[in-house]
Design an enzyme around this catalytic site. Structure first.
Site, PDB file in Angstrom:
ATOM      1  N   GLN A  32       0.821  -1.214   0.000  1.00 23.62           N
ATOM      2  CA  GLN A  32       0.000   0.000   0.000  1.00 23.62           C
ATOM      3  C   GLN A  32       0.862   1.275   0.000  1.00 23.62           C
ATOM      4  O   GLN A  32       0.464   2.295  -0.565  1.00 23.62           O
ATOM      5  CB  GLN A  32      -0.929  -0.025   1.228  1.00 23.62           C
ATOM      6  CG  GLN A  32      -2.138   0.882   1.118  1.00 23.62           C
ATOM      7  CD  GLN A  32      -3.287   0.257   0.347  1.00 23.62           C
ATOM      8  OE1 GLN A  32      -3.599  -0.898   0.533  1.00 23.62           O
ATOM      9  NE2 GLN A  32      -3.929   1.018  -0.531  1.00 23.62           N
ATOM     10  N   LYS A  74       1.696   1.821  -3.686  1.00 27.12           N
ATOM     11  CA  LYS A  74       0.463   2.053  -4.445  1.00 27.12           C
ATOM     12  C   LYS A  74      -0.052   3.470  -4.199  1.00 27.12           C
ATOM     13  O   LYS A  74      -0.381   4.205  -5.127  1.00 27.12           O
ATOM     14  CB  LYS A  74      -0.595   1.034  -4.001  1.00 27.12           C
ATOM     15  CG  LYS A  74      -1.900   1.118  -4.764  1.00 27.12           C
ATOM     16  CD  LYS A  74      -3.040   0.363  -4.085  1.00 27.12           C
ATOM     17  CE  LYS A  74      -2.731  -1.092  -3.857  1.00 27.12           C
ATOM     18  NZ  LYS A  74      -3.951  -1.853  -3.472  1.00 27.12           N
ATOM     19  N   LYS A 133      -2.567  -1.116   6.604  1.00 24.26           N
ATOM     20  CA  LYS A 133      -3.622  -2.102   6.370  1.00 24.26           C
ATOM     21  C   LYS A 133      -4.038  -2.660   7.718  1.00 24.26           C
ATOM     22  O   LYS A 133      -3.259  -2.629   8.669  1.00 24.26           O
ATOM     23  CB  LYS A 133      -3.096  -3.249   5.484  1.00 24.26           C
ATOM     24  CG  LYS A 133      -4.182  -4.015   4.774  1.00 24.26           C
ATOM     25  CD  LYS A 133      -4.600  -3.340   3.488  1.00 24.26           C
ATOM     26  CE  LYS A 133      -5.739  -4.046   2.812  1.00 24.26           C
ATOM     27  NZ  LYS A 133      -5.961  -3.483   1.454  1.00 24.26           N
ATOM     28  N   ASP A 187     -11.890  -3.710   2.216  1.00 23.98           N
ATOM     29  CA  ASP A 187     -11.111  -4.685   1.453  1.00 23.98           C
ATOM     30  C   ASP A 187     -11.974  -5.954   1.501  1.00 23.98           C
ATOM     31  O   ASP A 187     -13.192  -5.838   1.676  1.00 23.98           O
ATOM     32  CB  ASP A 187      -9.711  -4.895   2.083  1.00 23.98           C
ATOM     33  CG  ASP A 187      -8.759  -5.671   1.163  1.00 23.98           C
ATOM     34  OD1 ASP A 187      -8.217  -5.069   0.236  1.00 23.98           O
ATOM     35  OD2 ASP A 187      -8.577  -6.890   1.353  1.00 23.98           O
ATOM     36  N   THR A 240     -12.150   0.642  -7.987  1.00 29.85           N
ATOM     37  CA  THR A 240     -11.062  -0.323  -8.180  1.00 29.85           C
ATOM     38  C   THR A 240     -11.244  -1.068  -9.503  1.00 29.85           C
ATOM     39  O   THR A 240     -10.303  -1.204 -10.294  1.00 29.85           O
ATOM     40  CB  THR A 240     -10.998  -1.312  -7.001  1.00 29.85           C
ATOM     41  OG1 THR A 240     -11.057  -0.569  -5.787  1.00 29.85           O
ATOM     42  CG2 THR A 240      -9.729  -2.142  -7.054  1.00 29.85           C
TER      43      THR A 240
HETATM   44  P1  NDP Z   1     -14.995  -8.742  -1.634  1.00 33.06           P
HETATM   45  O1  NDP Z   1     -15.052  -9.249  -0.245  1.00 33.06           O
HETATM   46  O2  NDP Z   1     -16.041  -7.820  -2.120  1.00 33.06           O
HETATM   47  O3  NDP Z   1     -14.913  -9.949  -2.667  1.00 33.06           O
HETATM   48  C1  NDP Z   1     -13.901 -10.890  -2.603  1.00 33.06           C
HETATM   49  C2  NDP Z   1     -14.140 -11.939  -3.660  1.00 33.06           C
HETATM   50  O4  NDP Z   1     -13.007 -12.783  -3.761  1.00 33.06           O
HETATM   51  C3  NDP Z   1     -15.306 -12.827  -3.336  1.00 33.06           C
HETATM   52  O5  NDP Z   1     -15.884 -13.301  -4.509  1.00 33.06           O
HETATM   53  C4  NDP Z   1     -14.635 -13.945  -2.547  1.00 33.06           C
HETATM   54  O6  NDP Z   1     -15.355 -15.150  -2.508  1.00 33.06           O
HETATM   55  C5  NDP Z   1     -13.356 -14.101  -3.337  1.00 33.06           C
HETATM   56  N1  NDP Z   1     -12.309 -14.620  -2.440  1.00 33.06           N
HETATM   57  C6  NDP Z   1     -11.850 -14.024  -1.322  1.00 33.06           C
HETATM   58  N2  NDP Z   1     -10.930 -14.790  -0.716  1.00 33.06           N
HETATM   59  C7  NDP Z   1     -10.836 -15.887  -1.478  1.00 33.06           C
HETATM   60  C8  NDP Z   1     -10.048 -17.041  -1.383  1.00 33.06           C
HETATM   61  N3  NDP Z   1      -9.176 -17.215  -0.366  1.00 33.06           N
HETATM   62  N4  NDP Z   1     -10.181 -17.975  -2.360  1.00 33.06           N
HETATM   63  C9  NDP Z   1     -11.067 -17.794  -3.382  1.00 33.06           C
HETATM   64  N5  NDP Z   1     -11.849 -16.717  -3.518  1.00 33.06           N
HETATM   65  C10 NDP Z   1     -11.721 -15.773  -2.587  1.00 33.06           C
HETATM   66  O7  NDP Z   1     -13.535  -8.078  -1.772  1.00 33.06           O
HETATM   67  P2  NDP Z   1     -12.992  -7.080  -2.901  1.00 33.06           P
HETATM   68  O8  NDP Z   1     -13.657  -7.326  -4.199  1.00 33.06           O
HETATM   69  O9  NDP Z   1     -13.006  -5.723  -2.308  1.00 33.06           O
HETATM   70  O10 NDP Z   1     -11.456  -7.521  -2.974  1.00 33.06           O
HETATM   71  C11 NDP Z   1     -10.972  -8.440  -3.949  1.00 33.06           C
HETATM   72  C12 NDP Z   1      -9.480  -8.240  -4.119  1.00 33.06           C
HETATM   73  O11 NDP Z   1      -9.223  -6.908  -4.562  1.00 33.06           O
HETATM   74  C13 NDP Z   1      -8.630  -8.397  -2.853  1.00 33.06           C
HETATM   75  O12 NDP Z   1      -7.367  -8.934  -3.197  1.00 33.06           O
HETATM   76  C14 NDP Z   1      -8.457  -6.974  -2.362  1.00 33.06           C
HETATM   77  O13 NDP Z   1      -7.303  -6.832  -1.554  1.00 33.06           O
HETATM   78  C15 NDP Z   1      -8.298  -6.261  -3.698  1.00 33.06           C
HETATM   79  N6  NDP Z   1      -8.547  -4.822  -3.692  1.00 33.06           N
HETATM   80  C16 NDP Z   1      -9.710  -4.296  -3.246  1.00 33.06           C
HETATM   81  C17 NDP Z   1      -9.928  -2.944  -3.289  1.00 33.06           C
HETATM   82  C18 NDP Z   1     -11.211  -2.325  -2.891  1.00 33.06           C
HETATM   83  O14 NDP Z   1     -11.349  -1.121  -3.044  1.00 33.06           O
HETATM   84  N7  NDP Z   1     -12.197  -3.064  -2.423  1.00 33.06           N
HETATM   85  C19 NDP Z   1      -8.889  -2.019  -3.767  1.00 33.06           C
HETATM   86  C20 NDP Z   1      -7.711  -2.681  -4.287  1.00 33.06           C
HETATM   87  C21 NDP Z   1      -7.568  -4.029  -4.223  1.00 33.06           C
HETATM   88  P3  NDP Z   1     -16.152 -15.550  -1.164  1.00 33.06           P
HETATM   89  O15 NDP Z   1     -17.344 -14.647  -1.132  1.00 33.06           O
HETATM   90  O16 NDP Z   1     -16.493 -16.979  -1.310  1.00 33.06           O
HETATM   91  O17 NDP Z   1     -15.208 -15.297  -0.025  1.00 33.06           O
HETATM   92  O1  2IT Z   2      -5.998  -2.560  -1.425  1.00 37.71           O
HETATM   93  C1  2IT Z   2      -6.515  -1.430  -1.477  1.00 37.71           C
HETATM   94  O2  2IT Z   2      -5.971  -0.505  -2.098  1.00 37.71           O
HETATM   95  C2  2IT Z   2      -7.805  -1.221  -0.826  1.00 37.71           C
HETATM   96  N1  2IT Z   2      -8.386  -2.160  -0.274  1.00 37.71           N
HETATM   97  C3  2IT Z   2      -8.417   0.157  -0.785  1.00 37.71           C
HETATM   98  C4  2IT Z   2      -7.817   0.981   0.322  1.00 37.71           C
HETATM   99  C5  2IT Z   2      -8.463   2.308   0.560  1.00 37.71           C
HETATM  100  O3  2IT Z   2      -8.036   2.967   1.510  1.00 37.71           O
HETATM  101  O4  2IT Z   2      -9.382   2.707  -0.171  1.00 37.71           O
END
Ligand code: NDP
Ligand code: 2IT
Length: 452
Positions: A110, A113, A125, A165, A209
C-alpha cells in the site's frame, strides 16, 4: 551479497512464518536494485532497511456476542507502515485467513500504491480473522462495534484513515463509523472512506477499483494498438472489484466469461451482462449468496471447488485478457503458462498480489502485458483519496467529475510507470516501473525528514 539481497534475507529472518510478507518484500526490493547505484544517499540513510519495518503494529482483542448469546474472540490489527507522504491509508480485511503476514504484505504494498496515485497518502492495512460469511447483520454490527471500540484511539482524519477490502464493504464501514462517532462525539467522516454518498461518501468509490483496473489495462492494450472491444475476458472473484470490472468491460464492448467465489467457478460463454449482471449484484450484495446460484439460474457451467485459473487450465478455455480480482496467490506458474497457451496477451491485477513470483516471470518471458496490482488496482485507494479531499472541502463532486479524475489518475500511473521503467533501464516493464516510481517519492520524503 548485494544490499538488496541482504535486506531481503534480514526481513525473512526477523519476520518468521510470514510467507506473504516475504513474497511482497522480495518482489518489490528485487525491482529496486537499479535504484541502489543511482542513489547513494538512499543507501547511506538506510532507506531500504527502514522501509521494510512498519512504523507500528497494533494488535488487539475483539470480543463479541452472537445472536444466541455465545461469546467469541477474534484478533484485530492495524499495521501502520509508513506515513512519509500523508496520513496512513489502506483497507480493512475481515477473512478467516487474516494474520500478521497477510496484513503486513498488504500494508507494505500500500505504501507504493498510494504513492503512485499522486495523492498525499501513507500506507497501512488492518483487519481481523473474523469470518462475515453466514453471520446476521446484527452479529456483523456487534463485531464492527467491538473492533472500533479499540481502533478508534489509533485512527483519525489526519492520522490513519481505514477503508474496505475483502469482507468489508459499505455495511461494515457504516457500523464502524457509527461507533467512531459515538465514542468521539465528532462527525469525522474523514476517518473512514468507502462511506455511502448520503453520509459523506464519494460517488464512484464503489466502482473505482474495478473501473480503474480496466482503465489501466486499456492503456496497456493501447501500447499495442488494441482495445477491449470484442475481447474475451477472464475475471475471478465476484465481490466489489469483480463486479465493477465486469460492468466497465461490458461498457467497452468486451465479454467477461468467468466469475468465481471461494466455493467454485462459473463459465458463461455468452458473457456476464445485462440482467445476468443485475442478478449477480443482487446475489452478492443483498442476498449474500454463492455464484453457484448464478449457474443454476442461467443454466451455465459450474466447477465446484475450482478456481477460474484451474478451470482455464483444465478445460483449455481461450481468452484475450485476464483480470484476477479475488485474492493473493490465486495464479501460480502452471496457471500462468495455461493463460499464455490459451491466447492471453494482458494480465492486469485487480486483486492484491494474485500472481506468484513464478507466474509473473512467465508473463514477462512471454511478452504478456503485465499490470502489477499496485499500479492496476490503485484506482480504489485513489478515489478514497478523493473522498478525503471532498470531506475536507465539505463538498461532494458529481459522478463525471470523480470518474474523470480517476481516469486521469490511472493514465498518469501508466505513464509514470513506463517513464520510471525507461529511466532505470527496464523499458516497457510495468513491474519495475511501478515499484520504482512509487518508491522514489517515498524515499525522497523519508530522506527529507532525516532519521526518524
Ligand atoms: P470482496 O469481499 O467484495 O470480494 C472478494 C471476492 O473474492 C469474493 O468473490 C470472494 O469469494 C473471493 N475470495 C476471497 N478470498 C478468497 C479465497 N481465499 N479464495 C477464493 N476466492 C476468494 O472483496 P474485494 O472485491 O473488495 O477484494 C478483492 C481483491 O481486490 C482483494 O485482493 C483486495 O485486496 C483487492 N482490492 C480491493 C480494493 C477495494 O477497493 N475493495 C482495492 C484494491 C484491491 P467468497 O465470497 O467466497 O469469499
Ligand atoms: O488494497 C486497497 O488498495 C484497498 N483495499 C483500498 C484501500 C483504501 O483505503 O481505499
Amino acid at each position: 551479497m548485494s544490499l538488496i539481497k541482504e535486506v531481503i534475507a534480514k526481513v525473512k529472518e526477523k519476520n518468521p512464518a510470514q510467507p506473504e510478507f516475504h513474497q511482497a518484500v522480495e518482489e518489490v526490493l528485487t525491482t529496486l536494485e537499479p535504484t541502489v547505484d543511482k542513489h547513494p544517499e538512499f543507501v547511506k540513510a538506510k532507506i531500504y532497511e527502514r522501509i521494510v519495518e512498519p512504523d507500528r503494529q497494533i494488535i488487539f482483542r475483539v470480543p463479541w456476542e452472537d445472536d444466541e448469546g455465545n461469546v467469541h474472540v477474534n484478533r484485530g490489527m492495524r499495521i501502520e507502515f509508513n506515513n512519509a507522504l500523508g496520513p496512513y491509508k489502506g483497507g480493512l480485511r475481515f477473512h478467516p485467513t487474516v494474520y500478521e503476514g497477510i496484513i503486513k504484505f498488504l500494508g507494505f504494498e500500500q505504501i507504493f500504491k498510494n504513492s503512485l496515485t499522486t495523492l498525499p497518502m501513507g500506507g497501512a492495512k488492518g483487519g481481523s480473522d473474523f469470518d462475515p460469511k453466514g453471520k446476521s447483520d446484527a452479529e456483523v454490527m456487534r463485531f464492527c462495534y467491538s473492533f472500533m471500540r479499540e481502533l478508534f484511539r489509533h485512527v483519525g482524519p489526519n492520522t490513519d484513515v481505514p477503508a474496505g477490502d475483502i469482507g468489508v464493504g459499505g455495511r461494515e464501514i457504516g457500523y464502524l463509523l457509527g461507533m467512531y462517532k459515538k465514542l468521539t462525539n465528532e462527525h469525522s467522516g474523514g476517518v473512514l472512506t468507502g462511506k455511502a454518498y448520503e453520509w459523506g461518501g464519494s460517488l464512484i468509490r464503489p466502482e473505482a477499483t474495478g473501473y480503474g483496473n480496466v482503465y489501466f489495462a486499456a492503456e496497456m492494450l493501447a501500447t499495442r494498438g488494441e482495445t477491449f472491444s470484442g475481447k474475451t475476458v477472464l475475471v475471478s472473484g465476484s465481490g466489489n472489484v469483480a463486479q465493477y470490472t465486469i460492468q466497465k468491460i461490458n461498457q467497452l464492448g468486451g465479454k467477461v466469461i468467468t466469475i468465481s467465489d471461494s466455493s467454485g467457478t462459473v463459465v458463461d460463454m455468452d458473457g456476464v451482462k445485462g440482467e445476468k449482471w443485475d442478478f449477480l449484484m443482487e446475489l452478492k450484495n443483498v442476498k449474500r449468496g454463492r455464484v453457484k446460484e448464478y449457474a443454476e439460474k442461467f443454466g451455465v457451467d459450474y466447477y465446484d471447488g475450482k478456481s477460474v485459473w484451474d478451470v482455464v487450465k483444465e478445460q483449455g478455455i481461450k481468452a484475450d485478457v485476464a483480470l484476477p480480482s479475488a485474492t493473493q496467490n490465486e495464479i501460480n506458474g502452471e496457471h500462468a503458462q495455461a493463460l499464455v497457451n490459451n491466447g492471453v496477451i494482458c494480465v492486469s491485477e485487480g486483486a492484491n498480489m494474485p500472481s506468484t513470483l513464478d507466474a509473473i516471470n512467465i508473463y514477462l518471458e512471454n511478452n504478456v502485458l503485465y499490470g502489477p496490482a499496485k499500479a492496476a488496482n490503485a484506482g480504489g485507494v485513489a478515489v478514497s483519496g478523493l473522498e478525503m479531499s471532498q470531506n475536507s472541502l465539505r463538498l461532494q463532486w458529481t459522478r463525471e467529475e470523480v470518474d474523470n479524475k480517476l481516469h486521469e489518475i490511472m493514465k498518469s500511473i501508466h505513464k509514470n510507470s513506463l517513464a520510471a521503467a525507461e529511466a532505470y533501464g527496464k523499458p516497457g516493464n510495468y513491474l519495475y516501473g511501478a515499484n520504482i516510481a512509487g518508491f522514489l517519492k517515498v524515499a525522497k520524503a523519508m530522506l527529507a525528514y532525516g532519521i526518524v
